[in-house]
Scaffold this motif. Structure first.
Motif, PDB file in Angstrom:
ATOM      1  N   GLY A  23       0.726  -1.292  -0.119  1.00  0.00           N
ATOM      2  CA  GLY A  23       0.076   0.010  -0.043  1.00  0.00           C
ATOM      3  C   GLY A  23       0.707   1.154  -0.116  1.00  0.00           C
ATOM      4  O   GLY A  23       0.451   2.143  -0.792  1.00  0.00           O
ATOM      5  N   ILE A  24       1.842   1.464   0.812  1.00  0.00           N
ATOM      6  CA  ILE A  24       2.949   2.440   0.697  1.00  0.00           C
ATOM      7  C   ILE A  24       3.631   2.412  -0.394  1.00  0.00           C
ATOM      8  O   ILE A  24       3.701   3.433  -1.059  1.00  0.00           O
ATOM      9  CB  ILE A  24       3.766   2.291   2.172  1.00  0.00           C
ATOM     10  CG1 ILE A  24       2.962   2.655   3.404  1.00  0.00           C
ATOM     11  CG2 ILE A  24       4.851   3.474   2.005  1.00  0.00           C
ATOM     12  CD1 ILE A  24       3.790   2.095   4.504  1.00  0.00           C
ATOM     13  N   TYR A  51      -6.446  -3.712  -3.213  1.00  0.00           N
ATOM     14  CA  TYR A  51      -6.167  -3.417  -1.943  1.00  0.00           C
ATOM     15  C   TYR A  51      -7.453  -3.606  -1.116  1.00  0.00           C
ATOM     16  O   TYR A  51      -7.249  -4.126   0.143  1.00  0.00           O
ATOM     17  CB  TYR A  51      -5.563  -1.954  -1.674  1.00  0.00           C
ATOM     18  CG  TYR A  51      -4.898  -1.843  -0.387  1.00  0.00           C
ATOM     19  CD1 TYR A  51      -3.724  -2.562  -0.316  1.00  0.00           C
ATOM     20  CD2 TYR A  51      -5.236  -0.923   0.668  1.00  0.00           C
ATOM     21  CE1 TYR A  51      -2.766  -2.350   1.046  1.00  0.00           C
ATOM     22  CE2 TYR A  51      -4.816  -1.105   1.639  1.00  0.00           C
ATOM     23  CZ  TYR A  51      -3.459  -1.596   2.032  1.00  0.00           C
ATOM     24  OH  TYR A  51      -2.642  -1.452   3.105  1.00  0.00           O
ATOM     25  N   TRP A  80       2.427   6.143  -7.156  1.00  0.00           N
ATOM     26  CA  TRP A  80       1.407   7.102  -7.889  1.00  0.00           C
ATOM     27  C   TRP A  80       1.655   8.475  -7.723  1.00  0.00           C
ATOM     28  O   TRP A  80       1.408   9.315  -8.398  1.00  0.00           O
ATOM     29  CB  TRP A  80       0.008   6.813  -7.539  1.00  0.00           C
ATOM     30  CG  TRP A  80      -0.521   5.624  -8.147  1.00  0.00           C
ATOM     31  CD1 TRP A  80      -0.635   4.172  -7.850  1.00  0.00           C
ATOM     32  CD2 TRP A  80      -0.699   5.427  -9.763  1.00  0.00           C
ATOM     33  NE1 TRP A  80      -0.938   3.537  -9.047  1.00  0.00           N
ATOM     34  CE2 TRP A  80      -1.042   4.149  -9.880  1.00  0.00           C
ATOM     35  CE3 TRP A  80      -0.801   6.402 -10.538  1.00  0.00           C
ATOM     36  CZ2 TRP A  80      -1.411   3.680 -11.207  1.00  0.00           C
ATOM     37  CZ3 TRP A  80      -1.109   6.039 -12.118  1.00  0.00           C
ATOM     38  CH2 TRP A  80      -1.300   4.927 -12.202  1.00  0.00           C
ATOM     39  N   PHE A  81       2.377   8.914  -6.573  1.00  0.00           N
ATOM     40  CA  PHE A  81       2.801  10.495  -6.187  1.00  0.00           C
ATOM     41  C   PHE A  81       3.889  10.686  -7.210  1.00  0.00           C
ATOM     42  O   PHE A  81       3.750  11.540  -8.072  1.00  0.00           O
ATOM     43  CB  PHE A  81       3.164  10.535  -4.770  1.00  0.00           C
ATOM     44  CG  PHE A  81       3.949  11.764  -4.700  1.00  0.00           C
ATOM     45  CD1 PHE A  81       3.217  12.961  -4.516  1.00  0.00           C
ATOM     46  CD2 PHE A  81       5.393  11.908  -4.781  1.00  0.00           C
ATOM     47  CE1 PHE A  81       3.739  14.040  -4.314  1.00  0.00           C
ATOM     48  CE2 PHE A  81       6.044  13.232  -4.433  1.00  0.00           C
ATOM     49  CZ  PHE A  81       5.174  14.376  -4.435  1.00  0.00           C
ATOM     50  N   GLY A  93       1.274   3.886  -3.163  1.00  0.00           N
ATOM     51  CA  GLY A  93       1.139   5.276  -2.913  1.00  0.00           C
ATOM     52  C   GLY A  93       2.174   6.234  -3.363  1.00  0.00           C
ATOM     53  O   GLY A  93       1.998   7.209  -3.772  1.00  0.00           O
TER      54      GLY A  93
END
Length: 130
Positions: free
Chosen positions: A28-29, A102, A35-36, A32
């Motif tokens: 998940g991290i 997710y 995608w940033f 994230g």
């Protein structure tokens, strides 16, 4: 392109323990951050590489690409086709794919579906065959 032999890959038990202790939350991290990076122009190449590495973060799955005849091969789609796919479809479709995967991960009972979806994520985002 890297390939592995069966002796180099972690055992199923090691991969399962990794997933249960680290993989489910680290993925998940990882996604994230990926995608940033994809939102920024300068971080896009690294973001795509991170998405392509998602199966390894999730469950230590090594890349073992073989062509249809069972021989080590190259990607089926060229860079131009993959780039057009990413711009028109991959960026938004993979975002939805990631969110659904997710949700399956945290539901516990959907973990097998989530693992399959994460393994297919590189293909959804850029037609990259893992």
């Amino acid at each position: 392109m890297s390939t592995t032999t069966d002796g180099d890959a972690p055992s199923l038990a090691v991969r399962a323990v990794w997933f249960l202790l680290i993989g489910w939350w680290a993925t998940g991290i990882w996604l994230g951050i990926a995608w940033f990076l994809n939102v920024t122009i300068i971080g896009l190449p690294l973001g795509i590489k991170m998405i392509n590495a998602t199966p390894k973060v999730l469950s230590l799955k090594e890349r073992d690409f073989v062509d249809r005849e069972g021989n080590p091969g190259e990607q089926r789609y060229g860079l131009v086709v993959r780039g057009v796919w990413f711009l028109l479809v991959g960026w938004w479709a993979s975002g939805l794919w990631t969110a659904v995967a997710y949700a399956f991960t945290v539901s516990i009972v959907g973990i097998p579906i989530a693992v399959m979806m994460y393994n297919k994520l590189p293909f959804v985002v850029s037609l990259y065959e893992y």
